[in-house]
Write an enzyme that holds these catalytic residues in place. Sequence first.
Site, PDB file in Angstrom:
ATOM      1  N   GLY A  38     -22.031  29.348  -4.987  1.00  0.00           N
ATOM      2  CA  GLY A  38     -22.606  29.966  -3.788  1.00  0.00           C
ATOM      3  C   GLY A  38     -22.305  31.460  -3.696  1.00  0.00           C
ATOM      4  N   ALA A  48     -19.351  27.922  -2.631  1.00  0.00           N
ATOM      5  CA  ALA A  48     -19.371  27.159  -1.387  1.00  0.00           C
ATOM      6  C   ALA A  48     -18.033  26.431  -1.282  1.00  0.00           C
ATOM      7  CB  ALA A  48     -20.523  26.169  -1.399  1.00  0.00           C
ATOM      8  N   GLU A  63     -24.924  33.053  -5.719  1.00  0.00           N
ATOM      9  CA  GLU A  63     -26.188  32.896  -4.984  1.00  0.00           C
ATOM     10  C   GLU A  63     -26.263  33.860  -3.793  1.00  0.00           C
ATOM     11  OE1 GLU A  63     -25.309  28.595  -4.773  1.00  0.00           O
ATOM     12  OE2 GLU A  63     -27.374  28.307  -5.422  1.00  0.00           O
TER      13      GLU A  63
END
Length: 257
Positions: free
Chosen positions: A108, A65, A111
């Site tokens: 992220g 992220a 993920e």
Amino acid sequence: TPYETILVERKGRTALLTLNRPKALNALNLQVMHEIVAAAEELDRDPEVGCIVLTGSDKAFAAGADIKEMHPQDYMDMYLSDWFSAWDRLGRLRTPTIAAVSGYALGGGCELAMLCDILLAADTAVFGQPEIKLGVIPGIGGSQRLTRAVGKAKAMELCLTGRTMDAAEAERAGLVSRVVPAEQLLGEALAVAETVAEMSRPVAMMAKEAVDRAFETTLAEGVRFERRLFHAVFATADQKEGMAAFVDKRPPAFTHR
Ligand code: HXC
């Protein structure tokens, strides 16, 4: 294409989404999130699309992220905007998805790869949930999906120490289905996607639903769910065609109905 941070291409019944923020190693800011989710949902609605491949660059699938974007946010900002919740919609697509991971898939990025149905890795892939080193924890499902994928022992170690795993370790641990040489990754991912896309679209959707259900329910309920879907596929034209083709010793011509 109306998008600035991703590229969208179509090849037959396969769609390719490429993360394209090279200067930030494909860090996933809110714009990237909204663009990927919008593009993927549009493809998901298209009956001509049978599989979606998601990839990054050679160096980075996604380095996480966007830390610079998150840095100034406070609790109310995160809570009221329900930060990252749009990513959940990617996990609810009905079309099969493939993550083709080369280079960094951290935080992220890892993920995002785990939100896809099939995870193929280049031998250069690096996976991890290093959020703890930034004073945060995973926020796009990493603590849950990594634990289901590799078990508590490795998930706990990765989330608590922030150490990364290479492609070979990720394959041994069951995070990725296969590792291929980096230069073959995209070709291999597109070949797998084409194979999936040529299957009956509704039947592939049901196969995906059935496997996904294994993570949401008990064994007995999961088997019952599978049995209902199994009975349901006998209502498709593609079941008739697939079995007729076998009997006639010819390739099936699925109509995706
Ligand atoms: C914002 C990022 C970024 C990120 C890299 N960049 N990762 N920007 N968010 N996650 C930017 C760098 O600031 C730099 O910008 C440029 O990309 C190139 O990165 P470098 O660090 O110079 O590259 P390199 O030295 O090759 O190192 C690669 C790297 C490192 C090891 C992957 O970039 C790194 O550690 N990145 C962060 C990885 C991480 O912690 N991910 C988890 C994020 S948290 P400039 O402008 O300097 O050129 C997360 C949380 C989810 O995902 C939920 C929590 C709430």
